[in-house]
Write an enzyme that holds these catalytic residues in place. Structure first.
Site, short mmCIF file in Angstrom:
data_model
loop_
_atom_site.label_atom_id
_atom_site.label_comp_id
_atom_site.label_asym_id
_atom_site.label_seq_id
_atom_site.Cartn_x
_atom_site.Cartn_y
_atom_site.Cartn_z
N ASP A 63 0.77 -1.25 0.00
CA ASP A 63 0.00 0.00 0.00
C ASP A 63 0.80 1.30 0.00
O ASP A 63 1.76 1.43 0.78
CB ASP A 63 -0.85 0.10 1.27
CG ASP A 63 -1.60 -1.16 1.60
OD1 ASP A 63 -1.50 -2.14 0.87
OD2 ASP A 63 -2.29 -1.15 2.63
N GLU A 245 -10.67 -2.41 3.97
CA GLU A 245 -9.35 -1.90 4.35
C GLU A 245 -9.16 -0.49 3.79
O GLU A 245 -9.88 -0.07 2.88
CB GLU A 245 -8.24 -2.81 3.79
CG GLU A 245 -8.31 -4.25 4.29
CD GLU A 245 -7.14 -5.12 3.81
OE1 GLU A 245 -6.57 -5.81 4.64
OE2 GLU A 245 -6.81 -5.10 2.61
#
Ligand code: FRU
Length: 538
Positions: A63, A245
């Site tokens: 990420d 998420e």
């Protein structure tokens, strides 16, 4: 281009030669082993290191984290494991850029500590020193992240993820963790992570969005250290076939009006529209405490169940930059260009993973819908080297045009008059002489746009990589179809109708894809408009 292929073949032969000589000798000398590694690495660099997408120099990345802008620099942090090319104990890597295109990697920003690994999170510039971390008039930059305690997880506890903060007094290069971490302890929720913080100017508070299993929790604070739970959102809304998420809540002007709406981005893994990881969004209003869906958007959700930021398989965990000056005013986004279904297996070895191109988000509204558009940031255009433009071009003439285009650093703009198209499939293929072919196009029989990477080169590293064609349904009744295609060595990013629909996917050809064609059973079609923009990056 020809030279490139030649160099590439030379590298392969060198690689094979070196592998052979080392394989012949039982007692490989250290030197020979090194030589093999070097040649394999240069081959991988040549073939797969992107021309203009961010990759870490070495090892694993996932990420994007904590992106902020300050004093002319865009900062990008990222989930990073510096000791291996697969996921492991998470750190925050760091890179900076003047334009979000050309990135320079920096030393690691945050290391794991006694409280745990450093999972995803965000960064804010605390201009008014609400946190009190500032010194001598220097405004602190504050990172808010999840501490993931491995031992707690192993012991089967539920409370192993907590939220913590760190501050920097040198614009994000070096960091001090807060001595009273964590700032939010875990209320007994196993997946409790990825804090994204913004300053809510109307209510004069910091607002945190946090992913909590199958919902988003909102917290508020006046000093970034003490947080109050405000509300939660989404338990029964949108897609729920996977874990929620990396949320991001932010206000945005509806394009062409004075109305402000709030966007809530939520990544989900798995259950994306074409499998695995993907990112959905919600449009509504936020009153400082809770996020309520807009009525028009609720109707959209009733029809589609989920609304997606990107229909391709390789844009995950993306969030927006903080502290973009009002004079700029853009909402700038970057995503991780991979998918948890095969991220650990993609055939690069020195590094693993790439970010998407940085994108500008715009919220557009019509009588039935809100749509969050994405387009590559304008900064990319400053790398334009050559542009070829043609109107009303016959498909058979395209080949001549593209003979010496570098298709691994180019943007193609195409426009079709849909009224002129038949109920056929229109294939746009990128290929090489060895037969690797990436096909995208329009299936005008069932009104779908698609990406087919099944024969695009290396695909068998994971059975999840290319089991199907990825598709997205097109709106009915459109007159023309315009799209931009951004090509790098291992990625394609397609922006349909000014970024209304986006598809991002990876591919790993055995040789560069340097040829291009548009074909259909319909031999009469014309491309209304074709523009090929070639980039130059050094
Ligand atoms: C998303 C994610 C986050 C987490 C991080 C761990 O890809 O699972 O929820 O913080 O990756 O690396």
């Amino acid at each position: 281009m020809k030279n490139k292929l030649y160099n590439y073949l030379l590298l392969i032969s060198l690689g094979i030669f070196l592998v052979n000589i080392t394989a012949c000798k039982e007692n490989k000398s250290k030197k020979q082993e090194d030589a093999v590694v070097v040649s394999e690495t240069s081959l991988e660099e040549e073939l797969y290191r992107p021309n203009f997408h961010f990759t870490p120099e070495a090892n694993w990345m996932n990420d994007p984290n904590g992106m902020f802008y300050l004093n002319g620099k865009y900062h990008l942090y990222f989930q990073y494991y510096p000791e291996s090319n697969v996921w492991g104990p998470m750190h925050w890597g760091h890179a900076i850029s003047d334009d979000m295109i050309n990135w320079k990697e920096q030393p690691i920003a945050l290391y794991p500590d006694d409280l745990g690994l450093i999972f995803s999170g965000s960064i804010v510039v605390d201009t008014n020193n609400t946190s009190g971390f500032g010194e001598n008039g220097i405004a602190p930059v504050v990172a808010i992240f999840t501490h993931h305690n491995m031992q707690g997880e192993k012991d089967g506890k539920l409370d192993f993820q907590t939220q913590s903060i760190a501050y920097s007094l040198d614009e994000g290069f070096t960091w001090t963790k807060y001595s009273n971490n964590p700032v939010i302890s875990n209320p007994g929720i196993k997946d409790f992570r990825d804090p994204k913080v913004i300053w809510d100017d109307k209510n004069k508070k910091w607002i945190m969005s946090l992913a909590a299993g199958n919902k988003i929790m909102f917290y508020s604070s006046t000093n970034l250290k003490e947080w109050n739970f405000e509300s939660d959102f989404g338990e029964n809304l949108g897609q729920h076939g996977g874990l929620w998420e990396c949320p991001d809540l932010f206000p945005i002007k509806v394009d062409g009006s004075d109305e402000t709406k709030w966007v809530l981005i939520v990544s989900i893994n798995p259950a994306g529209p074409n499998g695995g990881s993907a990112t959905q969004y919600f449009i509504g209003d936020f009153n400082g405490k809770s996020f309520e869906l807009d009525k028009k958007f609720s109707k959209q959700l009733n029809e589609d169940n989920a609304v997606w930021l990107d229909y391709g398989r390789d844009n995950y965990a993306g969030v927006t930059w903080s502290n973009i000056p009002e004079t700029d005013g853009r909402k700038l986004f970057i995503g991780w260009m991979s998918n948890w279904e095969y991220a650990r297996d993609v055939p690069t070895f020195k590094w693993r993973s790439t970010m998407t191109i940085a994108r500008e988000l715009k919220l557009k509204s019509n009588k039935d819908k809100f749509i969050l558009h994405s387009l590559p940031v304008d900064e990319l255009n400053s790398y334009s080297n050559k542009t070829i433009k043609k109107d009303k071009i016959e498909s058979s003439d395209i080949k001549k045009l593209l003979n010496d285009s570098d298709l691994d650093m180019a943007k193609l703009n195409l426009e079709f008059e849909l009224n002129d198209l038949k109920e056929e499939t229109y294939n746009i293929s990128f290929y090489n002489k060895e037969g690797d072919t990436l096909i995208i196009g329009l299936n005008n029989l069932d009104n779908k746009f698609f990406i087919n990477r099944q024969k695009s080169g290396k695909v068998d590293f994971s059975e999840k990589f290319a089991p199907n064609t990825s598709t997205v349904s097109m709106q009915k009744g459109m007159k023309s179809l315009k799209f931009q295609i951004l090509l790098d060595k291992t990625s394609i990013e397609i922006f349909l109708n000014d970024g209304e629909i986006v598809m991002t996917e990876l591919f790993f050809p055995n040789y560069p894809l340097e040829l291009f064609s548009i074909t259909s059973k319909d031999k009469t079609f014309k491309i209304e408009n074709l523009q090929i923009q070639e980039f130059k990056f050094n």
